[in-house]
Design a protein around this motif. Structure first.
Motif, PDB file in Angstrom:
ATOM      1  N   GLU A 168       0.829  -1.206   0.000  1.00  0.00           N
ATOM      2  CA  GLU A 168       0.000   0.000   0.000  1.00  0.00           C
ATOM      3  C   GLU A 168       0.866   1.260   0.000  1.00  0.00           C
ATOM      4  OE1 GLU A 168      -3.380   0.272  -0.342  1.00  0.00           O
ATOM      5  OE2 GLU A 168      -3.047  -1.816  -0.927  1.00  0.00           O
ATOM      6  N   TRP A 169       1.953   1.258   0.780  1.00  0.00           N
ATOM      7  CA  TRP A 169       2.868   2.394   0.777  1.00  0.00           C
ATOM      8  C   TRP A 169       3.454   2.603  -0.613  1.00  0.00           C
ATOM      9  CZ3 TRP A 169       5.901   4.985   4.952  1.00  0.00           C
ATOM     10  CH2 TRP A 169       5.209   4.984   6.165  1.00  0.00           C
ATOM     11  N   ARG A 170       3.839   1.494  -1.231  1.00  0.00           N
ATOM     12  CA  ARG A 170       4.433   1.603  -2.571  1.00  0.00           C
ATOM     13  C   ARG A 170       3.415   2.123  -3.576  1.00  0.00           C
ATOM     14  NH1 ARG A 170       7.793  -3.260  -5.648  1.00  0.00           N
ATOM     15  NH2 ARG A 170       7.947  -2.260  -7.692  1.00  0.00           N
ATOM     16  N   ARG A 171       2.180   1.701  -3.436  1.00  0.00           N
ATOM     17  CA  ARG A 171       1.142   2.126  -4.378  1.00  0.00           C
ATOM     18  C   ARG A 171       0.788   3.597  -4.183  1.00  0.00           C
ATOM     19  NH1 ARG A 171      -4.368   2.427  -4.313  1.00  0.00           N
ATOM     20  NH2 ARG A 171      -4.468   1.612  -2.188  1.00  0.00           N
ATOM     21  N   LYS A 172       0.609   4.015  -2.928  1.00  0.00           N
ATOM     22  CA  LYS A 172       0.179   5.383  -2.658  1.00  0.00           C
ATOM     23  C   LYS A 172       1.337   6.377  -2.606  1.00  0.00           C
ATOM     24  CE  LYS A 172      -3.782   3.836   0.090  1.00  0.00           C
ATOM     25  NZ  LYS A 172      -4.398   3.820   1.453  1.00  0.00           N
ATOM     26  N   ASP A 180       7.478  18.349  -3.790  1.00  0.00           N
ATOM     27  CA  ASP A 180       6.092  18.546  -4.217  1.00  0.00           C
ATOM     28  C   ASP A 180       5.634  17.323  -5.024  1.00  0.00           C
ATOM     29  OD1 ASP A 180       3.634  19.786  -4.405  1.00  0.00           O
ATOM     30  OD2 ASP A 180       4.146  20.861  -6.252  1.00  0.00           O
ATOM     31  N   ALA A 181       6.034  16.155  -4.521  1.00  0.00           N
ATOM     32  CA  ALA A 181       5.719  14.899  -5.210  1.00  0.00           C
ATOM     33  C   ALA A 181       5.821  13.759  -4.206  1.00  0.00           C
ATOM     34  CB  ALA A 181       6.678  14.674  -6.374  1.00  0.00           C
ATOM     35  N   ASN A 182       5.441  12.590  -4.647  1.00  0.00           N
ATOM     36  CA  ASN A 182       5.487  11.406  -3.788  1.00  0.00           C
ATOM     37  C   ASN A 182       6.721  10.562  -4.083  1.00  0.00           C
ATOM     38  OD1 ASN A 182       3.047  12.222  -2.804  1.00  0.00           O
ATOM     39  ND2 ASN A 182       1.915  10.401  -3.387  1.00  0.00           N
ATOM     40  N   ILE A 183       7.250   9.929  -3.032  1.00  0.00           N
ATOM     41  CA  ILE A 183       8.272   8.905  -3.150  1.00  0.00           C
ATOM     42  C   ILE A 183       7.606   7.574  -2.796  1.00  0.00           C
ATOM     43  CG2 ILE A 183      10.306   7.927  -1.996  1.00  0.00           C
ATOM     44  CD1 ILE A 183      11.121   9.976  -3.988  1.00  0.00           C
ATOM     45  N   HIS A 184       7.877   6.542  -3.588  1.00  0.00           N
ATOM     46  CA  HIS A 184       7.210   5.250  -3.413  1.00  0.00           C
ATOM     47  C   HIS A 184       8.216   4.219  -2.900  1.00  0.00           C
ATOM     48  CE1 HIS A 184       3.514   6.493  -5.642  1.00  0.00           C
ATOM     49  NE2 HIS A 184       4.375   7.382  -6.120  1.00  0.00           N
ATOM     50  N   PRO A 185       8.210   3.951  -1.588  1.00  0.00           N
ATOM     51  CA  PRO A 185       9.165   2.976  -1.029  1.00  0.00           C
ATOM     52  C   PRO A 185       8.767   1.550  -1.364  1.00  0.00           C
ATOM     53  CG  PRO A 185       7.702   3.794   0.685  1.00  0.00           C
ATOM     54  CD  PRO A 185       7.359   4.561  -0.554  1.00  0.00           C
ATOM     55  N   TRP A 186       9.764   0.686  -1.544  1.00  0.00           N
ATOM     56  CA  TRP A 186       9.540  -0.729  -1.745  1.00  0.00           C
ATOM     57  C   TRP A 186       9.627  -1.454  -0.412  1.00  0.00           C
ATOM     58  CZ3 TRP A 186      12.383  -3.031  -6.628  1.00  0.00           C
ATOM     59  CH2 TRP A 186      11.966  -2.329  -7.781  1.00  0.00           C
TER      60      TRP A 186
END
Length: 392
Positions: A168-172, A180-186
């Motif tokens: 869910e973290w990776r998706r959101k 001013d953007a998202n980082i998507h952790p694995w």
């Protein structure tokens, strides 16, 4: 019975059965396994788990989740009683435990808690399907975390819930105001939820040697968030290094998402890439200690290896007039794990001096939680960006 090569064995229906054992924490397969289902009560499950007996679940999946919650409540109740008892003994002896003693006690309790809760096991078929009633479809989440599964295996329910949460973290993604953007952790890559260190890199004055904004190194890139910040600040080429395969994939994906692939090159290297740069940034694990799982390598640095390695090699990778930015919390100092004098000694021994330091107080929940076992240390914690340069 089980071995340490990733095979779990148990008796079921009068026959011996086995499956692959999977543990991201690196724990060996449990030696004792019993089959459990909806008829097992929480007290029996807790007793067996404390004894080191694993419970291979054959009942309803949602009931397994409820049982895990019941185990959590019993573990926490036991920890609270033990903490009160030790506090009473300390008062009776006329001396409170030191911060380091509190820390090591807390770490031991956390490890014991994790091992107990990991005793509730879930079976998986090939392809990551769960053969239980009311089981969710976790195939995509498990594929991200584990890769393909060509055969059946068994893993702990607690680990599976971590895999689902990471998916869910990776998706959101995690919002990073500096980008001013998202980082998507694995899964297995530390998430940049503590934004204060990112803001330090986003706001610290760039050294004069980077006036042309040509090059920077990001040592131990993780999700790639600091590389992205440097690129957004105008650095034309950022070389981001890491040794972990998941971190490398995660950083490359995030850099591509942000449209920064032309500026940031993510490479596998132990600390430094070849060459020199006017700016070298490193955010090493903040606490000396032995990690107990893969994700803890972002928190614990055995014998301060990465910190000492960065400091020892920095001078030979800096261009004249350049700076090394060390982002480090002083929590280890307040816990009595690493005195400030030791850090300053390593800096001096590496032929470096402190040009400036920028400090910020953390804003995460534990910093202001008086019930946290390490509150005395956390309440005084400061995160710093140390601007280091070679001695002139």
């Amino acid at each position: 019975m089980s071995d340490t090569m990733g095979q779990l064995s148990w008796l079921e229906g009068g026959a011996e059965r086995s499956a692959q054992w999977r543990s991201e924490s690196g724990w060996p397969a449990p030696k004792k396994v019993v089959v459990a289902d909806d008829t097992m009560n929480a007290d029996t499950a807790y007793r067996l788990a404390l004894e080191g007996t694993a419970l291979l679940w054959r009942g309803d999946f949602q009931n397994a989740r409820q049982l895990l919650n019941a185990l959590v409540r019993r573990v926490e109740h036991k920890s609270d009683r033990a903490r009160r008892a030790k506090a009473g003994k300390g008062a009776a002896k006329g001396g409170a435990p030191t911060p380091a003693e509190l820390f090591h006690r807390h770490r031991l309790q956390q490890l014991q808690r994790a091992r107990t809760l990991a005793m509730l096991l879930i079976p998986f078929d090939a392809g990551h399907a769960i053969p239980l009633r009311r089981a969710p479809d976790v195939r995509e989440a498990c594929l991200e975390a584990y890769g393909p599964a060509d055969s059946a295996y068994v893993a702990s329910l607690r680990e599976l819930l971590g895999v689902i949460g990471a998916h869910e973290w990776r998706r959101k993604g995690v919002r990073i105001p500096a980008l001013d953007a998202n980082i998507h952790p694995w899964y297995g890559v530390f998430s940049p939820v503590r934004g204060e260190y990112v803001e330090l890199v986003a706001q610290a004055p760039l050294p004069k040697a980077t006036a042309s904004m040509t090059r920077a190194f990001d040592i131990g890139a993780g999700t790639g968030v600091l590389s992205a910040v440097l690129a957004r600040r105008g650095v034309k080429q950022v070389l981001a290094t890491d040794m972990d395969a998941r971190a490398l994939g995660c950083a490359r994906e995030n850099i591509a998402r942000l449209g920064l692939a032309a500026q940031v090159d993510v490479i596998q290297a132990d600390l430094f890439p070849e060459g020199r740069a006017p700016l070298v940034v490193c955010n090493p694990p903040w606490l000396p200690g032995k990690p107990s799982s893969a994700i803890e390598y972002a928190i614990y640095d055995p014998d301060s290896r990465m910190l000492k390695g960065f400091l020892a090699g920095l001078a030979q990778h800096l261009e004249p007039g350049g700076e090394g930015w060390l982002i480090l919390s002083d929590l280890a100092e307040h816990l009595g794990l690493r005195p400030r004098e030791q850090l300053l000694g390593w800096i001096a021994a590496a032929g470096l001096e402190v040009a400036a330091r920028h400090d910020v107080r953390p804003t995460h929940g534990k910093a202001s939680d008086p019930d946290d076992p390490l509150h005395a240390a956390r309440s005084r914690e400061v995160t710093s960006l140390w601007r280091l340069r070679t001695l002139s």
